[in-house]
Structure formats: structure tokens, C-alpha cells
Scaffold this active site. Structure first.
Site, mmCIF file in Angstrom:
data_model
loop_
_atom_site.group_PDB
_atom_site.id
_atom_site.type_symbol
_atom_site.label_atom_id
_atom_site.label_comp_id
_atom_site.label_asym_id
_atom_site.label_seq_id
_atom_site.Cartn_x
_atom_site.Cartn_y
_atom_site.Cartn_z
ATOM 1 N N LYS A 111 0.962 -1.185 -0.024
ATOM 2 C CA LYS A 111 -0.024 0.106 -0.039
ATOM 3 C C LYS A 111 0.922 1.305 -0.070
ATOM 4 O O LYS A 111 0.578 2.152 -0.679
ATOM 5 C CB LYS A 111 -0.850 -0.144 1.361
ATOM 6 C CG LYS A 111 -2.166 -0.863 1.147
ATOM 7 C CD LYS A 111 -3.052 -0.093 0.284
ATOM 8 C CE LYS A 111 -4.545 -1.008 -0.003
ATOM 9 N NZ LYS A 111 -5.346 -0.670 -1.009
ATOM 10 N N LYS A 194 -7.496 -15.848 -13.533
ATOM 11 C CA LYS A 194 -8.687 -15.740 -12.462
ATOM 12 C C LYS A 194 -9.578 -14.458 -12.661
ATOM 13 O O LYS A 194 -9.069 -13.613 -13.321
ATOM 14 C CB LYS A 194 -7.663 -15.457 -11.059
ATOM 15 C CG LYS A 194 -8.282 -14.974 -9.837
ATOM 16 C CD LYS A 194 -7.162 -14.797 -8.848
ATOM 17 C CE LYS A 194 -7.783 -14.302 -7.779
ATOM 18 N NZ LYS A 194 -7.569 -12.759 -7.413
ATOM 19 N N LYS A 197 -11.607 -8.370 -9.845
ATOM 20 C CA LYS A 197 -11.921 -6.766 -10.227
ATOM 21 C C LYS A 197 -10.685 -6.199 -10.830
ATOM 22 O O LYS A 197 -10.805 -5.432 -11.704
ATOM 23 C CB LYS A 197 -12.246 -6.118 -8.968
ATOM 24 C CG LYS A 197 -13.666 -5.482 -8.856
ATOM 25 C CD LYS A 197 -14.229 -5.486 -7.486
ATOM 26 C CE LYS A 197 -15.405 -6.289 -7.667
ATOM 27 N NZ LYS A 197 -15.703 -6.732 -5.969
#
Ligand code: TRP
Length: 327
Positions: A111, A194, A197
Site C-alpha cells: 500500500k 482468475k 476486479k
């Protein structure tokens, strides 16, 4: 009955990968455990969402999970920010969470790299908040994906640390209940392996027939088999995996035979697949529509969940205060 806790990050609509990856397990677990499922809206603040997005995504998630069959009579389904006791435990746990161990978490490092202009303390203490979510109900099991394993190790560490610090056997160490092991992996239809999103290849539970057809017809294929009974390349296997999940055995066998004798027509297979996905989605889609348009009912369900979750949280926090020395 053992207690299960799981948090749902509010990141948009549910797709088939979510359904077969997590939601289906939740539906089963609600019959076997004392389940707490919550929408992790505090966690979402690490990325500065707009106020209207917070409320909208909470409603969307609630409606979609209910539509899938999460039953508020069986499981406690609530919004994290309705249960303030979690924050108190978060504070207590933070007092014994060390900068070094928090900085070393891979999710934090990722992050920090992806949003370098906003490396905030909430991001750093994400694992403490997650531990508080879990320990507030003294959960025995936590259904999570593989990406959450390090956060789970932190939660166990914080539980042990609290226990040994105050010489009590208060918090059970929460075990990870691997969703990946139970789940059917839903492939992407774009050849990327896969459905996800970030891959941008999702078929959503709310997608209508036209949208589904468009997505399925675009699925990547090859030029077809040249040898009878040959092994299927991944993109073709993906289509068959899908057939296996949403279609009848007859349809699966039919196309499998066609593959084996080299007479398969991918266009036909895709048409069949699009139709069967549409039929699979239809009842869920209809219920999503019903719940989404009934905000009064959603409010009632969220309130009921919050009350049950608070009752459990208050019991824990009262004891925690006493152990720490706030009497
Ligand atoms: N971190 C989890 C995720 O990204 C979401 C989450 C927050 C969670 N608190 C939790 C999961 C507590 C399980 C238990 O998916």
C-alpha cells in the site's frame, strides 16, 4: 458453538468469483457456527473514499450478500462502524503493537508503494484494527483468502501478547479457515487465469442477459483441437470449468465429446454458457433488485445486526477493561 468472524471490504459489486470463492462458504458456515459477518467500512478509510461512496457501498454489499442467501436470522450481519467497542479494543491493542512489526507487513509495504502520497497511520495499523474486529467476538475461526494470512498471524500474535502480558487466558488464538481450499476457482474468460476486479474480467451477479452474453462471447479461445482426445489448453479448460459449475452434466458431456472428436464449435458452447450463467444469476439478480429498492428493510437488518454485534462486543470489552485495570 464456535464463533466465526469475517470482514468484507466494501469494494464494489459481487462477481461470480466472489460468490464461489467466499459467499458460498459464508452461507454454509452460518448453519454451523455462530457467525459475525461485517462490512469493514472503517478499513476503507485508508484510501480516502468520498462520503457518498461509503454509504452507497455499504447498502450495495448488504443487499448483495442478503440476495445470495446470508440470512440475518442465522448470522449476525452488521456494519463495522456501528460497533464502537471495536475502536476501544483497537486502541488497547495498538499500545502493544510495535512500529517494526507493523512496517514489515507486506500489505503495508504494498500500500505504501501504491499510494506514496498517503502513507497514513491507519494503513500502518490496519492489522491491529483487523485483530480488534476478530478478537472483539473472541472468534475461533476466520474465513479469509490467502492474501490475509499475514494479518491473521498478527491477530494471533496480538492475542497471545495480551494474554501473556496480563497473565490470562482470555483471547483464543483465531485460526484461519482457508477459503481457497474450499472454493471453486472461477477463471477469467480473458485468458488471465482468475476472475477479479483488478483483472477487469468479471461477470457480476447483477449483470443482465445482454451483458453476460457480450462478456462470454468475447472469451478467449484457440483455433480448435487438431487431434482427437487432446489435452485442453488453459483458455478452453476455463470454459469447461464454467460449464461444470453452471450448466447441466448433459451440456458438459455434449461439448466435451465435441472437443474430443474435434467437431466443437466455440460459438455454440459460448451461447450455451451465456444462457446458463444468466439462469444461474437470475434469482440472485432479482433479489438484489428487491433488497436494493427496500432501504427501510436494509436499515432494519443493519440495526438488528448492530445490536447483536454490540451485545457480544460489550461483553468482551467490559472484561478487557477489568483485565487492563480500568475498573
Ligand atoms: N482485511 C480483510 C480483506 O482485505 C477484510 C477484513 C477486515 C477482515 N477485518 C477483518 C477479514 C476481520 C476477516 C476478519 O479482505
Amino acid at each position: 458453538m464456535e464463533t466465526v468472524v469475517s470482514g468484507i471490504r466494501p469494494t464494489g459489486n459481487l462477481h461470480l468469483g466472489n460468490y464461489f470463492g467466499a459467499v458460498k462458504s459464508f452461507i454454509q458456515m452460518q448453519n454451523e457456527y455462530n457467525c459475525f459477518f461485517f462490512i469493514a467500512d472503517w478499513h476503507s478509510l485508508t484510501t480516502r473514499p468520498k462520503p457518498e461512496n461509503i454509504i452507497n457501498s455499504a447498502c450495495t454489499i448488504l443487499a448483495e450478500y442478503l440476495a445470495c442467501g446470508i440470512d440475518p436470522e442465522k448470522a449476525t450481519i452488521y456494519i463495522q462502524s456501528d460497533v464502537k467497542e471495536i475502536l476501544e479494543l483497537y486502541l488497547f491493542l495498538n499500545m502493544n503493537a510495535y512500529l517494526g512489526e507493523l512496517e514489515r507487513t507486506t500489505t503495508f509495504k504494498e500500500k505504501a508503494r501504491s499510494q506514496p502520497d498517503n502513507v497514513n497511520a491507519g494503513l500502518l495499523t490496519y492489522p491491529t484494527l483487523m485483530a480488534a474486529d476478530i478478537l472483539i467476538h473472541k472468534a475461533a475461526k476466520v474465513p479469509v483468502g490467502k492474501d490475509q494470512e499475514q494479518n491473521m498471524e498478527m491477530a494471533r500474535k496480538f492475542a497471545r501478547r495480551f494474554n501473556s502480558m496480563y497473565d490470562v487466558e482470555f483471547f483464543p488464538e483465531p485460526a484461519s479457515f482457508s477459503l481457497a481450499a474450499k472454493a471453486v476457482k472461477i477463471p477469467g474468460l480473458d485468458g488471465s487465469g482468475k476472475m477479479g476486479k483488478s483483472e477487469g474480467n468479471c461477470i457480476y451477479l447483477h449483470d443482465d442477459a445482454t451483458t453476460i452474453k457480450k462478456k462470454v462471447m468475447k472469451a478467449v479461445t484457440d483455433s480448435g483441437p487438431t487431434q482427437p482426445n487432446s489435452e485442453k489448453p488453459e483458455v478452453i479448460q476455463n470454459l469447461f470449468t464454467f460449464l461444470d459449475i453452471v450448466s447441466t452434466k448433459e451440456a458438459y458431456d455434449y461439448y466435451n465429446e465435441k472437443w474430443n472428436d474435434c467437431s466443437i464449435r466455440y460459438g455454440d458452447l459460448k451461447k450455451q454458457l451465456a444462457e446458463d450463467i444468466t439462469n444461474f444469476n437470475a434469482p440472485i439478480r432479482e433479489k438484489i433488485r428487491e433488497y436494493s429498492s427496500n432501504t427501510g428493510l436494509l436499515d432494519k437488518i443493519a440495526l438488528m445486526g448492530a445490536e447483536k454485534a454490540r451485545e457480544s462486543a460489550q461483553k468482551t470489552i467490559k472484561e478487557v477493561r477489568e483485565i487492563i485495570g480500568f475498573r
